[in-house]
Design a protein around this motif. Structure first.
Motif, PDB file in Angstrom:
ATOM      1  N   LEU A  83       0.837  -1.193   0.000  1.00 13.38           N
ATOM      2  CA  LEU A  83       0.000   0.000   0.000  1.00 13.38           C
ATOM      3  C   LEU A  83       0.877   1.250   0.000  1.00 13.38           C
ATOM      4  O   LEU A  83       2.015   1.216   0.475  1.00 13.38           O
ATOM      5  CB  LEU A  83      -0.890   0.028   1.249  1.00 13.38           C
ATOM      6  CG  LEU A  83      -1.872  -1.117   1.436  1.00 13.38           C
ATOM      7  CD1 LEU A  83      -2.525  -1.027   2.811  1.00 13.38           C
ATOM      8  CD2 LEU A  83      -2.918  -1.098   0.332  1.00 13.38           C
ATOM      9  N   PRO A  84       0.348   2.359  -0.477  1.00  9.61           N
ATOM     10  CA  PRO A  84       1.094   3.612  -0.355  1.00  9.61           C
ATOM     11  C   PRO A  84       1.367   3.954   1.106  1.00  9.61           C
ATOM     12  O   PRO A  84       0.582   3.603   2.002  1.00  9.61           O
ATOM     13  CB  PRO A  84       0.154   4.645  -0.987  1.00  9.61           C
ATOM     14  CG  PRO A  84      -0.662   3.854  -1.962  1.00  9.61           C
ATOM     15  CD  PRO A  84      -0.872   2.523  -1.282  1.00  9.61           C
ATOM     16  N   VAL A  85       2.468   4.632   1.341  1.00 12.37           N
ATOM     17  CA  VAL A  85       2.833   5.088   2.682  1.00 12.37           C
ATOM     18  C   VAL A  85       1.646   5.853   3.269  1.00 12.37           C
ATOM     19  O   VAL A  85       1.080   6.732   2.623  1.00 12.37           O
ATOM     20  CB  VAL A  85       4.089   5.984   2.621  1.00 12.37           C
ATOM     21  CG1 VAL A  85       4.302   6.709   3.938  1.00 12.37           C
ATOM     22  CG2 VAL A  85       5.305   5.162   2.235  1.00 12.37           C
ATOM     23  N   GLY A  86       1.269   5.460   4.491  1.00 10.70           N
ATOM     24  CA  GLY A  86       0.174   6.130   5.179  1.00 10.70           C
ATOM     25  C   GLY A  86      -1.166   5.446   5.055  1.00 10.70           C
ATOM     26  O   GLY A  86      -2.123   5.833   5.715  1.00 10.70           O
ATOM     27  N   LEU A 108      15.432   5.893  -1.283  1.00  8.90           N
ATOM     28  CA  LEU A 108      14.064   5.559  -0.902  1.00  8.90           C
ATOM     29  C   LEU A 108      13.310   5.176  -2.161  1.00  8.90           C
ATOM     30  O   LEU A 108      13.227   5.950  -3.111  1.00  8.90           O
ATOM     31  CB  LEU A 108      13.407   6.754  -0.200  1.00  8.90           C
ATOM     32  CG  LEU A 108      14.147   7.251   1.047  1.00  8.90           C
ATOM     33  CD1 LEU A 108      13.434   8.462   1.629  1.00  8.90           C
ATOM     34  CD2 LEU A 108      14.279   6.153   2.083  1.00  8.90           C
ATOM     35  N   ILE A 109      12.754   3.974  -2.151  1.00  7.92           N
ATOM     36  CA  ILE A 109      12.111   3.402  -3.333  1.00  7.92           C
ATOM     37  C   ILE A 109      10.657   3.101  -3.006  1.00  7.92           C
ATOM     38  O   ILE A 109      10.380   2.279  -2.125  1.00  7.92           O
ATOM     39  CB  ILE A 109      12.836   2.101  -3.767  1.00  7.92           C
ATOM     40  CG1 ILE A 109      14.324   2.391  -3.994  1.00  7.92           C
ATOM     41  CG2 ILE A 109      12.170   1.486  -4.984  1.00  7.92           C
ATOM     42  CD1 ILE A 109      15.227   1.224  -3.705  1.00  7.92           C
ATOM     43  N   LEU A 110       9.735   3.755  -3.690  1.00  9.63           N
ATOM     44  CA  LEU A 110       8.320   3.454  -3.491  1.00  9.63           C
ATOM     45  C   LEU A 110       8.014   2.136  -4.176  1.00  9.63           C
ATOM     46  O   LEU A 110       8.291   1.963  -5.366  1.00  9.63           O
ATOM     47  CB  LEU A 110       7.445   4.568  -4.065  1.00  9.63           C
ATOM     48  CG  LEU A 110       7.641   5.945  -3.441  1.00  9.63           C
ATOM     49  CD1 LEU A 110       6.748   6.970  -4.149  1.00  9.63           C
ATOM     50  CD2 LEU A 110       7.373   5.935  -1.953  1.00  9.63           C
ATOM     51  N   GLU A 111       7.446   1.206  -3.430  1.00  9.90           N
ATOM     52  CA  GLU A 111       7.149  -0.125  -3.964  1.00  9.90           C
ATOM     53  C   GLU A 111       5.662  -0.403  -3.750  1.00  9.90           C
ATOM     54  O   GLU A 111       5.272  -1.105  -2.824  1.00  9.90           O
ATOM     55  CB  GLU A 111       8.022  -1.174  -3.265  1.00  9.90           C
ATOM     56  CG  GLU A 111       7.938  -2.527  -3.927  1.00  9.90           C
ATOM     57  CD  GLU A 111       8.814  -3.566  -3.257  1.00  9.90           C
ATOM     58  OE1 GLU A 111       9.415  -4.362  -3.987  1.00  9.90           O
ATOM     59  OE2 GLU A 111       8.895  -3.602  -2.011  1.00  9.90           O
ATOM     60  N   TYR A 112       4.856   0.172  -4.621  1.00  6.82           N
ATOM     61  CA  TYR A 112       3.406   0.115  -4.479  1.00  6.82           C
ATOM     62  C   TYR A 112       2.810  -0.860  -5.487  1.00  6.82           C
ATOM     63  O   TYR A 112       3.227  -0.915  -6.641  1.00  6.82           O
ATOM     64  CB  TYR A 112       2.790   1.488  -4.711  1.00  6.82           C
ATOM     65  CG  TYR A 112       3.186   2.566  -3.716  1.00  6.82           C
ATOM     66  CD1 TYR A 112       3.907   2.281  -2.554  1.00  6.82           C
ATOM     67  CD2 TYR A 112       2.843   3.880  -3.945  1.00  6.82           C
ATOM     68  CE1 TYR A 112       4.243   3.265  -1.652  1.00  6.82           C
ATOM     69  CE2 TYR A 112       3.178   4.883  -3.046  1.00  6.82           C
ATOM     70  CZ  TYR A 112       3.880   4.576  -1.906  1.00  6.82           C
ATOM     71  OH  TYR A 112       4.221   5.561  -1.016  1.00  6.82           O
ATOM     72  N   ALA A 113       1.783  -1.576  -5.056  1.00  4.40           N
ATOM     73  CA  ALA A 113       1.149  -2.573  -5.925  1.00  4.40           C
ATOM     74  C   ALA A 113       0.131  -1.959  -6.872  1.00  4.40           C
ATOM     75  O   ALA A 113       0.029  -2.360  -8.015  1.00  4.40           O
ATOM     76  CB  ALA A 113       0.473  -3.649  -5.077  1.00  4.40           C
ATOM     77  N   SER A 117       0.655   7.002 -12.552  1.00  4.72           N
ATOM     78  CA  SER A 117       1.410   8.254 -12.531  1.00  4.72           C
ATOM     79  C   SER A 117       0.582   9.416 -11.983  1.00  4.72           C
ATOM     80  O   SER A 117       1.125  10.297 -11.312  1.00  4.72           O
ATOM     81  CB  SER A 117       1.941   8.592 -13.927  1.00  4.72           C
ATOM     82  OG  SER A 117       0.886   8.688 -14.849  1.00  4.72           O
ATOM     83  N   LYS A 118      -0.708   9.415 -12.206  1.00  3.06           N
ATOM     84  CA  LYS A 118      -1.558  10.501 -11.686  1.00  3.06           C
ATOM     85  C   LYS A 118      -1.585  10.471 -10.151  1.00  3.06           C
ATOM     86  O   LYS A 118      -1.453  11.504  -9.500  1.00  3.06           O
ATOM     87  CB  LYS A 118      -2.975  10.373 -12.251  1.00  3.06           C
ATOM     88  CG  LYS A 118      -3.874  11.524 -11.881  1.00  3.06           C
ATOM     89  CD  LYS A 118      -5.237  11.394 -12.544  1.00  3.06           C
ATOM     90  CE  LYS A 118      -6.136  12.546 -12.097  1.00  3.06           C
ATOM     91  NZ  LYS A 118      -7.454  12.469 -12.708  1.00  3.06           N
ATOM     92  N   LYS A 119      -1.757   9.273  -9.584  1.00  2.00           N
ATOM     93  CA  LYS A 119      -1.752   9.146  -8.120  1.00  2.00           C
ATOM     94  C   LYS A 119      -0.391   9.549  -7.544  1.00  2.00           C
ATOM     95  O   LYS A 119      -0.314  10.241  -6.537  1.00  2.00           O
ATOM     96  CB  LYS A 119      -2.060   7.704  -7.696  1.00  2.00           C
ATOM     97  CG  LYS A 119      -3.486   7.273  -7.883  1.00  2.00           C
ATOM     98  CD  LYS A 119      -3.625   5.827  -7.407  1.00  2.00           C
ATOM     99  CE  LYS A 119      -4.953   5.233  -7.759  1.00  2.00           C
ATOM    100  NZ  LYS A 119      -5.040   3.807  -7.361  1.00  2.00           N
ATOM    101  N   GLU A 126       3.124  15.129  -1.444  1.00  8.29           N
ATOM    102  CA  GLU A 126       2.556  15.061  -0.092  1.00  8.29           C
ATOM    103  C   GLU A 126       3.543  14.401   0.873  1.00  8.29           C
ATOM    104  O   GLU A 126       3.697  14.854   2.012  1.00  8.29           O
ATOM    105  CB  GLU A 126       1.231  14.291  -0.095  1.00  8.29           C
ATOM    106  CG  GLU A 126       0.094  15.036  -0.761  1.00  8.29           C
ATOM    107  CD  GLU A 126      -1.164  14.171  -0.928  1.00  8.29           C
ATOM    108  OE1 GLU A 126      -1.113  12.954  -0.636  1.00  8.29           O
ATOM    109  OE2 GLU A 126      -2.171  14.728  -1.380  1.00  8.29           O
ATOM    110  N   LEU A 127       4.189  13.324   0.444  1.00 11.74           N
ATOM    111  CA  LEU A 127       5.202  12.657   1.277  1.00 11.74           C
ATOM    112  C   LEU A 127       6.359  13.598   1.588  1.00 11.74           C
ATOM    113  O   LEU A 127       6.826  13.665   2.720  1.00 11.74           O
ATOM    114  CB  LEU A 127       5.741  11.398   0.588  1.00 11.74           C
ATOM    115  CG  LEU A 127       4.870  10.168   0.573  1.00 11.74           C
ATOM    116  CD1 LEU A 127       5.589   9.033  -0.182  1.00 11.74           C
ATOM    117  CD2 LEU A 127       4.514   9.719   1.966  1.00 11.74           C
TER     118      LEU A 127
END
Length: 132
Positions: A83-86, A108-113, A117-119, A126-127
């Motif tokens: 999930l996204p952070v938070g 720091l690598i975002l690893e989201y399922a 790109s819009k999100k 915000e992060l």
């Protein structure tokens, strides 16, 4: 030795999940493995660590300058949801504080399922605003 000879960063990630019986190393075993491999860096996966009940700020402090990267993603503490952070149950303020203090060099690598790109265009600023 081969990675060293070619100036390549070799990193070991904390993989596997205790609830699924796929955990390769618990935290003491992971720490011991890396003691035996002093030239190897650490790739910390926050989601895996959270499911396996690792204290993320303490892990970050312990590995500090050896952290080559951190896979940032959240979950409910039971499954590896990416999930996204938070959006899960990880307590992020102490994690980001530890990263700033003990491992400011890490990638720091975002690893989201489930993202696009819009999100990300909204989420990433915000992060940065929230955690620096």
């Amino acid at each position: 030795q081969l990675a060293h000879d070619y100036d390549i960063t070799l990193a070991v990630e904390n993989v596997g999940l205790r609830p699924l019986d796929t955990l390769l190393f618990d935290l003491p075993e992971f720490e011991h493995l890396l003691e035996d491999l002093p030239r190897v860096a650490v790739l910390l996966d926050t989601g895996h660590a959270h499911v396996n009940s690792w204290d993320l700020p303490k892990v970050i402090e312990h590995f500090g300058s050896r952290l080559a990267g951190v896979h940032l993603h959240d979950n409910d503490g039971l499954t590896d949801q990416h999930l996204p952070v938070g959006e899960g149950s990880i307590d992020w303020p102490p994690v980001f504080a530890a990263l700033k203090k003990w491992a400011p060099q890490t990638r720091l690598i975002l690893e989201y399922a489930d993202t696009n790109s819009k999100k990300l265009a909204t989420h990433v600023p915000e992060l940065i605003k929230k955690y620096g």
